[in-house]
Motif scaffolding. Structure first.
Motif, mmCIF file in Angstrom:
data_model
loop_
_atom_site.group_PDB
_atom_site.id
_atom_site.type_symbol
_atom_site.label_atom_id
_atom_site.label_comp_id
_atom_site.label_asym_id
_atom_site.label_seq_id
_atom_site.Cartn_x
_atom_site.Cartn_y
_atom_site.Cartn_z
ATOM 1 N N ALA A 85 0.837 -1.199 0.000
ATOM 2 C CA ALA A 85 0.000 0.000 0.000
ATOM 3 C C ALA A 85 0.874 1.252 0.000
ATOM 4 N N ALA A 86 1.989 1.196 0.722
ATOM 5 C CA ALA A 86 2.898 2.341 0.758
ATOM 6 C C ALA A 86 3.562 2.560 -0.599
ATOM 7 N N ILE A 87 3.874 1.475 -1.288
ATOM 8 C CA ILE A 87 4.441 1.606 -2.638
ATOM 9 C C ILE A 87 3.412 2.218 -3.579
ATOM 10 N N THR A 88 2.178 1.739 -3.488
ATOM 11 C CA THR A 88 1.113 2.231 -4.356
ATOM 12 C C THR A 88 0.892 3.726 -4.176
ATOM 13 N N SER A 89 1.002 4.174 -2.922
ATOM 14 C CA SER A 89 0.795 5.600 -2.634
ATOM 15 C C SER A 89 2.089 6.408 -2.712
ATOM 16 N N ASN A 90 3.174 5.740 -3.088
ATOM 17 C CA ASN A 90 4.484 6.391 -3.191
ATOM 18 C C ASN A 90 4.914 7.017 -1.865
ATOM 19 N N ASP A 91 4.572 6.340 -0.766
ATOM 20 C CA ASP A 91 4.927 6.813 0.574
ATOM 21 C C ASP A 91 6.247 6.149 0.972
ATOM 22 N N ILE A 92 7.354 6.801 0.667
ATOM 23 C CA ILE A 92 8.668 6.209 0.905
ATOM 24 C C ILE A 92 8.948 6.007 2.397
ATOM 25 N N PRO A 93 8.645 6.986 3.272
ATOM 26 C CA PRO A 93 8.870 6.727 4.705
ATOM 27 C C PRO A 93 8.108 5.507 5.223
ATOM 28 N N ALA A 94 6.881 5.308 4.754
ATOM 29 C CA ALA A 94 6.113 4.145 5.184
ATOM 30 C C ALA A 94 6.711 2.853 4.648
ATOM 31 N N GLN A 95 7.257 2.905 3.430
ATOM 32 C CA GLN A 95 7.935 1.735 2.880
ATOM 33 C C GLN A 95 9.133 1.356 3.749
ATOM 34 N N ILE A 96 9.928 2.349 4.098
ATOM 35 C CA ILE A 96 11.107 2.107 4.929
ATOM 36 C C ILE A 96 10.708 1.582 6.301
ATOM 37 N N ALA A 97 9.615 2.099 6.831
ATOM 38 C CA ALA A 97 9.176 1.698 8.168
ATOM 39 C C ALA A 97 8.817 0.218 8.233
ATOM 40 N N GLN A 98 8.418 -0.389 7.113
ATOM 41 C CA GLN A 98 8.029 -1.799 7.111
ATOM 42 C C GLN A 98 9.201 -2.747 6.914
ATOM 43 N N GLN A 99 10.344 -2.237 6.516
ATOM 44 C CA GLN A 99 11.462 -3.125 6.212
ATOM 45 C C GLN A 99 11.922 -3.967 7.406
#
Length: 245
Positions: free
Chosen positions: A79-93
């Protein structure tokens, strides 16, 4: 559908094992999801060395939690990728690494084990090539056991001990390594077999007696599986994992 292999390669390239787990994943709402593999034996099959109670809790509760949390983290990450939310992407790693590693490690671990006194636990007959390389590397099988057991007991906190084959070596040089928490074996190494040193793997039966757990785990090591992984490549080892999922 988002390709988890590409996702993992792009964002968590060091965690290569998960890429080989994608083929048999199911899908939910367009996202690859993972399921708990069945054990190749009954919960009580490893007694008296590992109790049925431990095996049931370890498999159906702890491993299932890693699977559930991995699927949840991937859903949020996509969902973060779809919304281009980079901080949220990093937070899930971190959650993907921890729970994905837990899923990988436990899926390998279950096949590392077999009922005591079964043909698979007879290392001299089930793993002749591996044992020959062990004796070449450590001088004797007993010396290897001492070194591996010492590595397990030297783990601070939670982690895993592994016998690995360096796939870049001409004949597959062996090493003993430890990994922290749920970090999987990465790089070019082949995980020949591993031992879970988290407390949930032994505490209900052995309490704080880690040394007794380590002593007894040798009685239920599946040397047939270890030999197959030693003879094969890294891709072979994780193809076996993929087939379990």
């Amino acid at each position: 559908m988002v390709n988890l292999g590409n996702l993992w390669q792009n964002l968590l390239a060091s965690q290569a094992p998960l890429q080989s787990m994608t083929g048999n994943a199911t899908t939910m709402a367009g996202i690859a999801t993972y399921t708990l593999p069945q054990l190749p034996y009954a919960y009580n099959a490893l007694e008296p060395y590992i109790s049925a109670q431990i095996m049931e809790l370890h498999h159906s509760k702890h491993h299932q939690t890693y699977v559930t949390n991995l699927n949840n983290a991937l859903k949020v990450h996509v969902a973060a990728i779809t919304s281009n939310d980079i901080p949220a992407q990093i937070a899930q790693q971190p959650a993907i690494k921890f729970n994905g590693g837990g899923h990988i490690n436990h899926s390998l671990f279950w096949k590392n084990l077999a009922p005591a006194e079964s043909p698979e636990t007879n290392y001299s007959k089930a793993a002749s090539s591996l044992v020959a390389e062990i004796e070449k590397t450590w001088g004797s099988f007993d010396e290897f056991k001492k070194a591996f057991s010492a590595a397990l007991l030297g783990i601070q906190g939670s982690g895993w001990g592994w016998l690995v084959k360096e796939s870049t070596a001409e004949k597959g040089r062996l090493r003993i390594i430890t990994t922290k928490d749920q970090d999987p074996v990465v790089g070019g190494e082949v995980p020949v077999f591993g031992v879970d040193m988290w407390e949930h793997a032994y505490y209900l039966q052995y309490l704080n007696g880690k040394a007794a757990y380590v002593e007894n785990i040798w009685k239920v090591i599946n040397w047939k599986t270890a030999e197959e992984r030693f003879q094969g490549s890294r891709e072979d080892a994780f193809a076996d994992l993929k087939a379990l999922l």
